[in-house]
Design a protein around this motif. Structure first.
Motif, short mmCIF file in Angstrom:
data_model
loop_
_atom_site.label_atom_id
_atom_site.label_comp_id
_atom_site.label_asym_id
_atom_site.label_seq_id
_atom_site.Cartn_x
_atom_site.Cartn_y
_atom_site.Cartn_z
N THR A 72 -13.63 -84.79 -46.63
CA THR A 72 -13.81 -87.20 -46.43
C THR A 72 -12.63 -86.59 -45.09
O THR A 72 -13.42 -87.36 -43.89
N LEU A 73 -11.80 -85.80 -44.22
CA LEU A 73 -10.59 -85.65 -43.84
C LEU A 73 -11.85 -85.46 -42.78
O LEU A 73 -11.39 -85.91 -41.44
N ARG A 74 -12.64 -84.89 -42.62
CA ARG A 74 -13.70 -84.21 -40.83
C ARG A 74 -14.46 -85.51 -40.99
O ARG A 74 -14.90 -85.43 -40.36
N ARG A 75 -14.47 -86.30 -42.01
CA ARG A 75 -15.71 -87.15 -41.29
C ARG A 75 -15.35 -88.55 -41.24
O ARG A 75 -15.83 -89.53 -41.08
N LEU A 95 -19.01 -86.75 -56.65
CA LEU A 95 -18.06 -86.92 -55.56
C LEU A 95 -17.92 -85.87 -54.60
O LEU A 95 -18.32 -86.54 -53.43
N SER A 96 -17.25 -85.66 -55.44
CA SER A 96 -16.30 -84.45 -53.75
C SER A 96 -17.71 -83.40 -53.51
O SER A 96 -17.45 -82.81 -52.34
N ARG A 97 -18.58 -83.29 -54.18
CA ARG A 97 -19.65 -82.04 -53.80
C ARG A 97 -20.74 -83.51 -52.76
O ARG A 97 -20.90 -82.73 -51.46
N GLN A 98 -20.54 -84.14 -53.16
CA GLN A 98 -21.21 -85.68 -51.93
C GLN A 98 -20.93 -85.83 -50.51
O GLN A 98 -21.21 -85.16 -49.48
N MET A 99 -19.55 -85.69 -50.52
CA MET A 99 -18.70 -85.02 -49.55
C MET A 99 -18.90 -84.09 -48.68
O MET A 99 -19.05 -84.97 -47.96
N VAL A 100 -18.78 -83.51 -49.33
CA VAL A 100 -18.57 -81.66 -48.94
C VAL A 100 -20.41 -81.54 -48.41
O VAL A 100 -20.58 -81.20 -46.87
N LYS A 142 -24.00 -81.94 -43.34
CA LYS A 142 -25.08 -82.35 -42.93
C LYS A 142 -24.31 -82.66 -41.29
O LYS A 142 -24.99 -82.33 -40.69
N GLU A 143 -23.55 -83.95 -41.22
CA GLU A 143 -22.76 -84.20 -39.67
C GLU A 143 -22.44 -82.95 -38.82
O GLU A 143 -22.87 -82.65 -37.88
N ARG A 144 -22.16 -81.84 -39.85
CA ARG A 144 -21.60 -80.74 -38.38
C ARG A 144 -23.45 -80.01 -38.49
O ARG A 144 -23.26 -79.58 -37.26
N THR A 169 -31.38 -78.14 -45.35
CA THR A 169 -31.06 -76.57 -46.30
C THR A 169 -28.71 -76.82 -46.69
O THR A 169 -28.28 -76.63 -48.01
N SER A 170 -28.62 -77.90 -46.48
CA SER A 170 -27.15 -78.10 -46.56
C SER A 170 -26.90 -78.83 -47.64
O SER A 170 -25.91 -78.22 -48.22
N SER A 171 -28.07 -79.68 -48.18
CA SER A 171 -27.92 -79.82 -49.40
C SER A 171 -28.26 -79.55 -50.34
O SER A 171 -27.25 -79.61 -51.49
#
Length: 237
Positions: A24-27, A114-119, A124-126, A164-166
C-alpha cells in the motif's frame, strides 16, 4: 480468528498484514513523489521506512485493534508534513488509512484477500514500469510499421507480466508474504558520499590564488597555490 502476536516470530496474519502495508505504501503516489523528489532531504528512504515501521507497530504490538483508520490518517498527514514538508490536500492519507485499517480487521479475521490484492497491484505496477524501461527507445525516423511492431511488443510484455504477477501472488505462502514485507520499501539507501571534514572554529576557507609564470618561449602558465589561514585555532601559530 487469527492473531497478530504470539510466541512465534510472525503469525500468518502478521505476515500478510505487513506485506499489505508494504504494498500500500509503495503504491501511494504522494509518498513515492516525495521520495523521488527528495522533499525530505537526503534521508528520504529512511523516513519512509520509519513511516512503515510505525504503522506496523500500531497494529502488530497487540492482539487487538487499538487504533482505527482515523489514527492512521492523522499519522500520515503529520508525517508527510514534518518529514517531507508536504501538506497534502488530495485526501490520499484518508484513503491509505482506510485501506490499512480494513486490512488489519480482515487479517485478524483470517481473511487475507485484501492484503494479497494490494501486493498483486503493487507487483503489477512495478513490472509494467520495468517493462517500459526495458523497451528500446524508438529512433527518430523509423518506419511507421516498425513503430507499430514496437507498440505491439510493449502490449504483449505488459499482458504477460501482469498475468504472471497475479498468479504468483495468489499462490504464494504466508512465508513468501513475510519475505516481501522484509524488503526495503523503496530500494536500498543511497551510499553516503565522503565529504571533507568541517572547518575548525576560526578557520577560514581555502583561498586559491593564481600565480602567473612565463616560460622561456614567452608562454604564460598558470599555477594554483593554496593558502589556508588559521586564526584563533588552538595549537596553530
Amino acid at each position: 480468528m487469527s492473531a497478530f502476536t504470539s510466541q512465534t516470530p510472525q503469525t500468518p496474519a502478521a505476515s500478510e498484514f505487513s506485506a499489505g502495508v508494504t504494498a500500500t505504501l509503495r503504491r501511494w503516489t504522494a509518498l513515492r513523489a516525495a521520495i523521488e523528489g527528495e522533499w525530505g532531504g537526503g534521508s528520504c528512504l529512511s523516513k519512509a521506512e520509519q513511516i512503515r515501521t510505525h504503522i506496523l507497530s500500531m497494529f502488530l504490538s497487540s492482539s487487538t485493534l487499538k487504533y482505527d483508520a482515523q489514527d492512521v490518517e492523522d499519522f500520515l498527514y503529520i508525517s508527510m508534513e514534518e518529514q517531507f514538508c508536504c501538506q497534502l490536500e488530495d485526501g490520499s492519507p484518508s484513503d491509505v488509512g482506510g485501506i490499512i485499517f480494513d486490512m488489519a480487521v480482515k487479517c485478524l479475521e483470517g481473511d487475507f484477500t485484501l492484503s494479497r490484492q494490494m501486493v498483486e497491484f503493487a507487483e503489477k505496477e512495478r513490472e509494467v514500469l520495468e517493462a517500459k524501461m526495458n523497451v528500446n527507445v524508438l529512433v527518430e525516423g523509423e518506419d511507421f510499421e516498425e513503430d507499430m511492431e514496437e507498440e505491439d511488443e510493449m502490449d504483449n510484455i505488459t499482458t504477460t507480466t501482469t498475468t504472471t504477477s497475479s498468479q504468483n501472488v495468489m499462490n504464494a505462502s504466508s512465508s513468501d508474504m513475510q519475505s516481501y514485507a522484509n524488503q526495503s520499501l523503496f530500494g536500498a539507501a543511497p551510499v553516503q558520499q565522503h565529504l571533507p571534514p568541517p572547518r575548525q572554529l576560526g578557520e577560514e576557507e581555502v583561498v586559491v590564488e593564481k600565480e602567473k609564470i612565463v616560460d622561456e618561449d614567452g608562454f604564460e602558465q598558470v599555477v594554483r597555490r593554496s593558502k589556508r589561514k588559521n586564526k584563533g585555532v588552538k595549537g596553530n601559530p
